[in-house]
Design a protein around this motif. Structure first.
Motif, PDB file in Angstrom:
ATOM      1  N   UNK A  36       0.980  -1.242  -0.002  1.00 26.55           N
ATOM      2  CA  UNK A  36       0.170  -0.012   0.046  1.00 26.55           C
ATOM      3  C   UNK A  36       1.011   1.303  -0.039  1.00 26.55           C
ATOM      4  N   UNK A  37       1.989   1.263   0.682  1.00 23.61           N
ATOM      5  CA  UNK A  37       2.625   2.191   0.798  1.00 23.61           C
ATOM      6  C   UNK A  37       3.329   2.524  -0.558  1.00 23.61           C
TER       7      UNK A  37
ATOM      8  N   UNK B 206       7.925   0.691  -6.912  1.00 20.98           N
ATOM      9  CA  UNK B 206       7.935  -0.855  -7.016  1.00 20.98           C
ATOM     10  C   UNK B 206       8.287  -1.437  -5.632  1.00 20.98           C
ATOM     11  N   UNK B 207       7.282  -2.575  -5.596  1.00 19.89           N
ATOM     12  CA  UNK B 207       7.820  -3.422  -4.276  1.00 19.89           C
ATOM     13  C   UNK B 207       8.228  -4.552  -4.777  1.00 19.89           C
ATOM     14  N   UNK B 208       9.327  -4.968  -4.529  1.00 22.76           N
ATOM     15  CA  UNK B 208       9.883  -6.233  -4.918  1.00 22.76           C
ATOM     16  C   UNK B 208       9.447  -7.756  -3.858  1.00 22.76           C
ATOM     17  N   UNK B 209       8.912  -8.650  -4.092  1.00 23.54           N
ATOM     18  CA  UNK B 209       8.779  -9.766  -3.288  1.00 23.54           C
ATOM     19  C   UNK B 209       9.911 -10.722  -3.496  1.00 23.54           C
ATOM     20  N   UNK B 210      10.822 -10.938  -2.400  1.00 25.53           N
ATOM     21  CA  UNK B 210      11.690 -12.107  -2.759  1.00 25.53           C
ATOM     22  C   UNK B 210      11.360 -13.361  -2.148  1.00 25.53           C
ATOM     23  N   UNK B 211      11.177 -14.447  -2.809  1.00 23.60           N
ATOM     24  CA  UNK B 211      10.565 -15.757  -2.232  1.00 23.60           C
ATOM     25  C   UNK B 211      11.674 -16.630  -1.776  1.00 23.60           C
ATOM     26  N   UNK B 212      11.111 -17.630  -0.829  1.00 19.96           N
ATOM     27  CA  UNK B 212      10.012 -17.940  -0.486  1.00 19.96           C
ATOM     28  C   UNK B 212       9.067 -17.171   0.445  1.00 19.96           C
ATOM     29  N   UNK B 213       8.111 -16.736   0.276  1.00 17.94           N
ATOM     30  CA  UNK B 213       7.531 -15.933   1.556  1.00 17.94           C
ATOM     31  C   UNK B 213       6.683 -16.961   2.453  1.00 17.94           C
ATOM     32  N   UNK B 214       6.377 -16.459   3.737  1.00 16.80           N
ATOM     33  CA  UNK B 214       5.701 -17.273   4.325  1.00 16.80           C
ATOM     34  C   UNK B 214       4.426 -17.341   4.510  1.00 16.80           C
ATOM     35  N   UNK B 215       3.541 -16.850   3.316  1.00 14.91           N
ATOM     36  CA  UNK B 215       2.301 -16.981   3.012  1.00 14.91           C
ATOM     37  C   UNK B 215       2.022 -16.861   1.759  1.00 14.91           C
ATOM     38  N   UNK B 216       1.059 -17.261   1.150  1.00 18.05           N
ATOM     39  CA  UNK B 216       0.764 -16.764  -0.270  1.00 18.05           C
ATOM     40  C   UNK B 216       0.591 -15.602  -0.707  1.00 18.05           C
ATOM     41  N   UNK B 217       1.319 -15.115  -1.527  1.00 15.96           N
ATOM     42  CA  UNK B 217       1.226 -13.841  -2.221  1.00 15.96           C
ATOM     43  C   UNK B 217       0.232 -13.621  -3.207  1.00 15.96           C
ATOM     44  N   UNK B 218      -1.010 -13.386  -2.870  1.00 16.97           N
ATOM     45  CA  UNK B 218      -2.176 -13.356  -3.425  1.00 16.97           C
ATOM     46  C   UNK B 218      -3.259 -12.121  -3.044  1.00 16.97           C
ATOM     47  N   UNK B 219      -3.780 -11.676  -3.833  1.00 17.25           N
ATOM     48  CA  UNK B 219      -4.714 -10.490  -3.571  1.00 17.25           C
ATOM     49  C   UNK B 219      -5.446 -10.679  -2.295  1.00 17.25           C
ATOM     50  N   UNK B 220      -5.946 -11.962  -2.274  1.00 19.98           N
ATOM     51  CA  UNK B 220      -6.733 -12.183  -0.976  1.00 19.98           C
ATOM     52  C   UNK B 220      -5.860 -12.288   0.355  1.00 19.98           C
ATOM     53  N   UNK B 221      -4.886 -12.850   0.429  1.00 22.16           N
ATOM     54  CA  UNK B 221      -4.055 -13.002   1.216  1.00 22.16           C
ATOM     55  C   UNK B 221      -3.573 -11.622   1.673  1.00 22.16           C
ATOM     56  N   UNK B 222      -3.428 -10.505   0.909  1.00 20.62           N
ATOM     57  CA  UNK B 222      -2.897  -9.208   1.225  1.00 20.62           C
ATOM     58  C   UNK B 222      -3.923  -8.321   1.379  1.00 20.62           C
ATOM     59  N   UNK B 223      -5.039  -8.654   1.118  1.00 14.14           N
ATOM     60  CA  UNK B 223      -6.262  -7.745   1.040  1.00 14.14           C
ATOM     61  C   UNK B 223      -6.520  -6.890   2.437  1.00 14.14           C
ATOM     62  N   UNK B 224      -6.396  -7.578   3.537  1.00 16.89           N
ATOM     63  CA  UNK B 224      -6.795  -6.884   4.482  1.00 16.89           C
ATOM     64  C   UNK B 224      -5.880  -5.392   5.097  1.00 16.89           C
ATOM     65  N   UNK B 225      -4.714  -5.731   5.025  1.00 18.07           N
ATOM     66  CA  UNK B 225      -3.753  -4.614   4.826  1.00 18.07           C
ATOM     67  C   UNK B 225      -3.661  -3.820   3.693  1.00 18.07           C
ATOM     68  N   UNK B 226      -3.621  -4.285   2.440  1.00 21.69           N
ATOM     69  CA  UNK B 226      -3.496  -3.675   1.581  1.00 21.69           C
ATOM     70  C   UNK B 226      -4.648  -2.913   0.876  1.00 21.69           C
TER      71      UNK B 226
ATOM     72  N   UNK C  44      -5.714  -0.757  -2.336  1.00 18.79           N
ATOM     73  CA  UNK C  44      -4.740  -0.165  -2.984  1.00 18.79           C
ATOM     74  C   UNK C  44      -3.503  -0.964  -3.710  1.00 18.79           C
ATOM     75  N   UNK C  45      -3.850  -2.617  -3.655  1.00 15.90           N
ATOM     76  CA  UNK C  45      -3.039  -3.461  -4.191  1.00 15.90           C
ATOM     77  C   UNK C  45      -3.385  -3.455  -5.581  1.00 15.90           C
ATOM     78  N   UNK C  46      -4.380  -2.954  -6.347  1.00 12.62           N
ATOM     79  CA  UNK C  46      -4.549  -2.929  -7.816  1.00 12.62           C
ATOM     80  C   UNK C  46      -3.959  -1.885  -8.384  1.00 12.62           C
ATOM     81  N   UNK C  47      -3.426  -0.786  -7.341  1.00 12.77           N
ATOM     82  CA  UNK C  47      -2.685   0.408  -7.870  1.00 12.77           C
ATOM     83  C   UNK C  47      -1.269   0.231  -7.716  1.00 12.77           C
ATOM     84  N   UNK C  48      -0.645  -0.772  -7.043  1.00 13.47           N
ATOM     85  CA  UNK C  48       0.594  -1.000  -6.841  1.00 13.47           C
ATOM     86  C   UNK C  48       1.471  -1.637  -7.885  1.00 13.47           C
TER      87      UNK C  48
END
Length: 154
Positions: free
Chosen positions: A19-20, A27-47, A50-54
């Protein structure tokens, strides 16, 4: 200026940082493996919505991220409690990538050694660290202030 998250393990912090990124135009880079699925649903609560604008880019491993970074000629700035240099004494560049470690463990020494610059947030003695999303926000703000990025957003 970009932000990279090394193997994030708390979805709320990752969503907050995405969201920031959306709000600041980075641009935010995610370096895997992450400890959870990187999905819109998984990030929806905090994001939130705004996820669609990132702008987000995923890398399968740190070595893949490093190959990409080397090809781009980008400087890697690691935010770590183990650094001696204050993040507020550093001089940031437009092409920097600020790397944040895992909430639970930071980054391994092999990753820290790859950083071109290591910085820390000064804080009261005896306390371990600031939440990774807050720390990343603080230093992205300082770096953007230094390089004049806030005038681009007005």
């Amino acid at each position: 200026m970009d932000l990279a998250l090394y193997q994030p393990d708390i979805p709320q912090n990752t969503g907050t940082l995405i969201r920031l990124g959306a709000c600041m135009g980075i641009t935010v880079h995610i370096i895997h493996p992450a400890g959870f699925p990187i999905t819109p649903k998984g990030l929806a609560r905090a994001g939130l919505d705004y996820i669609e604008h990132a702008s987000m880019r995923e890398h399968d491993s740190f070595s893949q991220f490093e190959e990409w970074r080397a090809a781009e000629g980008r400087r890697l700035v690691l935010l770590t409690t183990k650094a001696s240099q204050s993040a507020y004494d550093a001089a940031y560049q437009h092409t920097d990538i600020l790397l944040l470690g895992r909430e639970s463990a930071g980054v391994p020494d092999s990753v820290a050694e790859r950083a071109d610059l290591r910085v820390r947030i000064p804080m009261r003695p005896g306390l371990r660290s600031i939440n990774v999303a807050l720390a990343g926000s603080m230093i992205i703000g300082e770096a953007m202030r230094q390089i004049g990025r806030f005038t681009e957003l007005s």
